[in-house]
Structures are given as C-alpha cells and as structure tokens.
Scaffold this active site. Sequence first.
Site, PDB file in Angstrom:
ATOM      1  N   ASP A  95       0.823  -1.228   0.000  1.00 50.02           N
ATOM      2  CA  ASP A  95       0.000   0.000   0.000  1.00 50.02           C
ATOM      3  C   ASP A  95       0.856   1.276   0.000  1.00 50.02           C
ATOM      4  O   ASP A  95       0.353   2.348  -0.355  1.00 50.02           O
ATOM      5  CB  ASP A  95      -0.928   0.016   1.216  1.00 50.02           C
ATOM      6  N   ALA A 154      -2.933   5.204 -18.006  1.00 47.86           N
ATOM      7  CA  ALA A 154      -4.387   5.297 -17.800  1.00 47.86           C
ATOM      8  C   ALA A 154      -4.887   6.688 -18.202  1.00 47.86           C
ATOM      9  O   ALA A 154      -4.177   7.680 -18.061  1.00 47.86           O
ATOM     10  CB  ALA A 154      -4.714   5.028 -16.332  1.00 47.86           C
ATOM     11  N   LYS A 181      -9.720   8.942 -29.553  1.00 49.02           N
ATOM     12  CA  LYS A 181      -9.190   7.895 -28.657  1.00 49.02           C
ATOM     13  C   LYS A 181     -10.316   6.901 -28.363  1.00 49.02           C
ATOM     14  O   LYS A 181     -11.338   7.268 -27.789  1.00 49.02           O
ATOM     15  CB  LYS A 181      -8.710   8.570 -27.361  1.00 49.02           C
ATOM     16  N   GLU A 190      -9.111   0.586  -4.708  1.00 49.90           N
ATOM     17  CA  GLU A 190     -10.203  -0.073  -3.977  1.00 49.90           C
ATOM     18  C   GLU A 190     -10.793   0.860  -2.912  1.00 49.90           C
ATOM     19  O   GLU A 190     -11.960   0.755  -2.557  1.00 49.90           O
ATOM     20  CB  GLU A 190      -9.719  -1.372  -3.326  1.00 49.90           C
ATOM     21  N   ARG A 211     -15.726  -2.694 -19.435  1.00 55.64           N
ATOM     22  CA  ARG A 211     -15.471  -3.952 -18.719  1.00 55.64           C
ATOM     23  C   ARG A 211     -14.719  -3.638 -17.428  1.00 55.64           C
ATOM     24  O   ARG A 211     -14.010  -2.641 -17.334  1.00 55.64           O
ATOM     25  CB  ARG A 211     -14.604  -4.892 -19.554  1.00 55.64           C
ATOM     26  N   HIS A 217      -5.556 -10.313  -5.267  1.00 56.26           N
ATOM     27  CA  HIS A 217      -4.348 -10.766  -4.570  1.00 56.26           C
ATOM     28  C   HIS A 217      -3.177 -11.102  -5.485  1.00 56.26           C
ATOM     29  O   HIS A 217      -2.079 -11.359  -4.991  1.00 56.26           O
ATOM     30  CB  HIS A 217      -4.678 -11.952  -3.669  1.00 56.26           C
TER      31      HIS A 217
END
Length: 287
Positions: A95, A154, A181, A190, A211, A217
């Site tokens: 983290d 991103a 784009k 999260e 999607r 994990h």
Amino acid sequence: VWGIERGYQGLIAGQLVPLDLRAVGSIIHMGGTVLKTARCPEFKTREGLEMACETLKTHGIDGLIVIGGGGSFRGASELGELTSVPIIGVPATIDNDVAGTDETIGFDTAVNTALQAIDKIRDTATSHDRIFVVEVMGRDRGFLALEVGLTAGAGVILIPEHAFKLHDVYEKLHQYAESGKKTTIIVAAEGIGSVPEVVQHIDDHTPFEVRYTKLGHVQRGGSPTARSRLLAQLFGTSAVRLLQDGHTNTMVGLEGKRVVHTTLDDVCNTVKPIDQTMRTLVEELAV
Ligand code: F6P
C-alpha cells in the site's frame, strides 16, 4: 536470532523458529514470507500485549524487528510501552501508506505486477475499442493506483485522496472519444468505495462498451523486483544497526536515496501525503 511465525500471533503463542545463517538461503527471489503472517485482533487487547511481553522474556529476546505496515507499527508502539526490549520497525506493504518513508518493501513489486496485468488487458481494450476499469489494492489510500495508473498510461485515475464526480468521468471519456481515442484504461483504487458501481454508472450513462477487472491478490505475490529487494537489504541491515546502537521505538525508512529513521509515534500519528502533482500529470499525459 529467532524468527517469529505469523507475526504478533506467533509472538503471543511463543511460536519461534531459529534463524541461523542458512535459514535464509535461496529465498531472495521469493514472494510472501517464509515466516508466514496473520491478522491478530488479540494483539489489540491488553492481555494479548502482556502475553507477547511474556514470550519476549521467556525466550531472552533482547531486540525485536517488526516488519509490516501501519497496523503492525501501531501494535509495535503499544508493545513498546509495556516492554523494555528495543523495537525497530521495517516498513513492508504494497500500500505504501506508511509515513516516514518514501517507499515500502513490496510496493514496487506490486506496481510492476499490476502494470504487467494492465498491459495485457490493454490488448483486449484496444482490439475491441473498450473502456476498462481496473481495480487495484491499496486499502484506503491511492498510492498504488496512482503509480500504476500513471505508468500504465491510464486516461483516468480514481483515488480516495481526490474527490471526483462521475459526471466528470463521463465528460472525460466523451472528450477522449471526440479526439479519436477509442480505448481508455481507468485505474481505480479499492479505497474509493464500490468500483463495480462506478462501472455500472459508466455503462448506464455513456455509449461506450465497458469492462471491469479486479486485480486482487495477484498484486500481493510473485518474485520481488530488484528495487524491492534492494530496499529490503537496506532496511534490514539498518534495522540491525539501529538495534546494535541502542535505538528503540523507531522505524527505518527511505528519504530520497538516504535511509533515515523516525519514531514509531511519529509514524503512527502522521498521515502520509499523496503527491497530487503526480495525479495532475495524468491529465497532462493522457491524450
Ligand atoms: O494492506 C495490504 C493489502 O493487500 C491491502 O491492499 C488490501 O486491502 C488488504 O491487504 C487485503 O487483505 P486480505 O488479504 O486480508 O484480504
């Protein structure tokens, strides 16, 4: 030297294994931990802390190194109030949310694991002209999402440290579409709440095909990167030196290229700030 199995759970139960020089042979490339680990609610109780002190006493322990994240250091700090055994912290969590260090052991490995997964997801995104929302870990902080999002190229990064309106996300996706784009990767931490709900909203309010992938994990395992190994070597040796030099209730950390140390109290009472300039970089870079 003793290794304590399953962290505080093993400290309470007295589960110690001898760590001789050969005990750590051929583990440098492994993920996870040979000592195992566990969440230990009992350690939050006075009784649990006292049992841990008892283990330290009966085994003649004269120095304790705690490897973990924020929760581990809160525990270490409380233990430090009950024992005279010196305690040194080594920050290790994917983290990267621990104050007193620029980086924690494992963070770089998790960033690279998530990055490789997104590179693969991008193949489908590009072939099908789709929007992909990829959820990464990080608990209630956005350090992992930010670094993964930036390096994965991103178009949108959603982190808990920056309030966002869904409307702005739709706007952004439309802007991207108008400029030609056809594929956008959205990296969501999260910690922003229910990521599937965000995905549903995008699906309901935009014409784009969307999607959702939760990396989960997979981010917590695998062979450590060179950077994570180096950090572990630097932190481990510094922790031992600090014990030898008589320090206690202190955590080792990285500041720039230097290994520094901070009191566990400061570590526990400081919220590590996120680098907002990194977030705004996404807006400059995503075109
Ligand atoms: O703190 C590390 C972390 O991987 C978080 O990013 C994540 O929220 C949590 O642990 C997952 O914990 P568990 O494996 O107990 O579900």
